[in-house]
Design an enzyme around this catalytic site. Structure first.
Site, PDB file in Angstrom:
ATOM      1  CE1 TYR A  22      59.629   5.902  49.276  1.00  0.00           C
ATOM      2  CE2 TYR A  22      59.032   4.555  47.381  1.00  0.00           C
ATOM      3  CZ  TYR A  22      59.145   5.792  47.982  1.00  0.00           C
ATOM      4  OH  TYR A  22      58.784   6.922  47.301  1.00  0.00           O
ATOM      5  CG  HIS A 104      58.969  11.799  54.366  1.00  0.00           C
ATOM      6  ND1 HIS A 104      57.788  11.517  53.725  1.00  0.00           N
ATOM      7  CD2 HIS A 104      58.820  13.028  54.906  1.00  0.00           C
ATOM      8  CE1 HIS A 104      56.971  12.537  53.860  1.00  0.00           C
ATOM      9  NE2 HIS A 104      57.568  13.467  54.581  1.00  0.00           N
TER      10      HIS A 104
HETATM   11  C1  DQA Z   1      57.636   9.018  51.112  1.00  0.00           C
HETATM   12  C2  DQA Z   1      58.233  10.056  50.163  1.00  0.00           C
HETATM   13  C3  DQA Z   1      57.176  10.603  49.228  1.00  0.00           C
HETATM   14  O1  DQA Z   1      57.760  11.531  48.313  1.00  0.00           O
HETATM   15  C4  DQA Z   1      56.561   9.483  48.418  1.00  0.00           C
HETATM   16  O2  DQA Z   1      55.517   9.990  47.603  1.00  0.00           O
HETATM   17  C5  DQA Z   1      56.081   8.368  49.267  1.00  0.00           C
HETATM   18  C6  DQA Z   1      56.928   7.907  50.358  1.00  0.00           C
HETATM   19  C7  DQA Z   1      58.729   8.337  51.981  1.00  0.00           C
HETATM   20  O3  DQA Z   1      58.374   7.742  52.985  1.00  0.00           O
HETATM   21  O4  DQA Z   1      59.915   8.385  51.637  1.00  0.00           O
HETATM   22  O5  DQA Z   1      55.042   7.768  49.005  1.00  0.00           O
HETATM   23  O6  DQA Z   1      56.717   9.642  51.990  1.00  0.00           O
END
Ligand code: DQA
Length: 160
Positions: A22, A104
């Site tokens: 992330y 995302h």
């Molecule tokens: C997310 C992707 C989701 O699968 C995950 O549960 C997240 C972050 C992303 O920003 O990549 O919490 O939304």
């Protein structure tokens, strides 16, 4: 124009949470960057105003989407894990008449199979995935451009 940035579960942990997936930026830093871009995109009297909200609770996210009234023009939304599970959030997006862009940080399609299903992707105007925090900036640019040029970035009709 006013855009509400809605962040879901565990995004308050950014910076500490799996940074290899992330990124190293905190949510506060991401929001500061968006606010800066909003100021840059503000054009004379045509201001780009941003409001920010994060919750780990599905109901609070539904409440926030429902609360987007006449003073909000568009939504940038990262529901976190609720992307893959929340019929309630999907229904809330269908209930309001606003364009939303889903962001995302990671690319869910390149991850575990339970992340491949999205209950959100077909009820938002568009999705930006896998580009890290840049995705939020691209979403903001797209919504401002669409608003100013009246290009269609619209909430799709409910799928049959
Ligand atoms: C997310 C992707 C989701 O699968 C995950 O549960 C997240 C972050 C992303 O920003 O990549 O919490 O939304």
């Amino acid at each position: 124009m006013r855009i509400d940035v809605i962040q879901g579960a565990n995004l308050n942990m950014l910076g500490r949470r799996e940074p290899e997936i992330y990124g190293a930026q905190t949510l506060e830093e991401i929001h500061r960057g968006l606010a800066d871009l909003g100021r840059q995109l503000s054009d004379g009297g045509d201001l780009v105003e941003l409001t920010f909200f994060q919750s780990n609770s599905e109901g609070a996210l539904v409440d926030r989407v429902q609360a987007c009234g006449a003073d909000v023009d568009a939504i940038i939304l990262n529901p976190g894990a609720y992307t893959h599970t929340s019929v309630a959030l999907r229904d809330a997006l269908l209930a309001i008449e606003l364009p939303a862009v889903e962001v995302h940080l990671s690319n869910p399609a390149a991850r575990e199979s339970f992340r491949h299903r999205s209950l959100i992707a077909d009820v938002v105007a568009g999705s930006i995935v896998g580009l890290g925090a840049i995705g939020y900036q691209l979403a903001l640019q797209a919504l401002v451009t669409a608003h100013r040029t009246r290009l269609a970035v619209e909430r799709p009709a409910a799928p049959g």
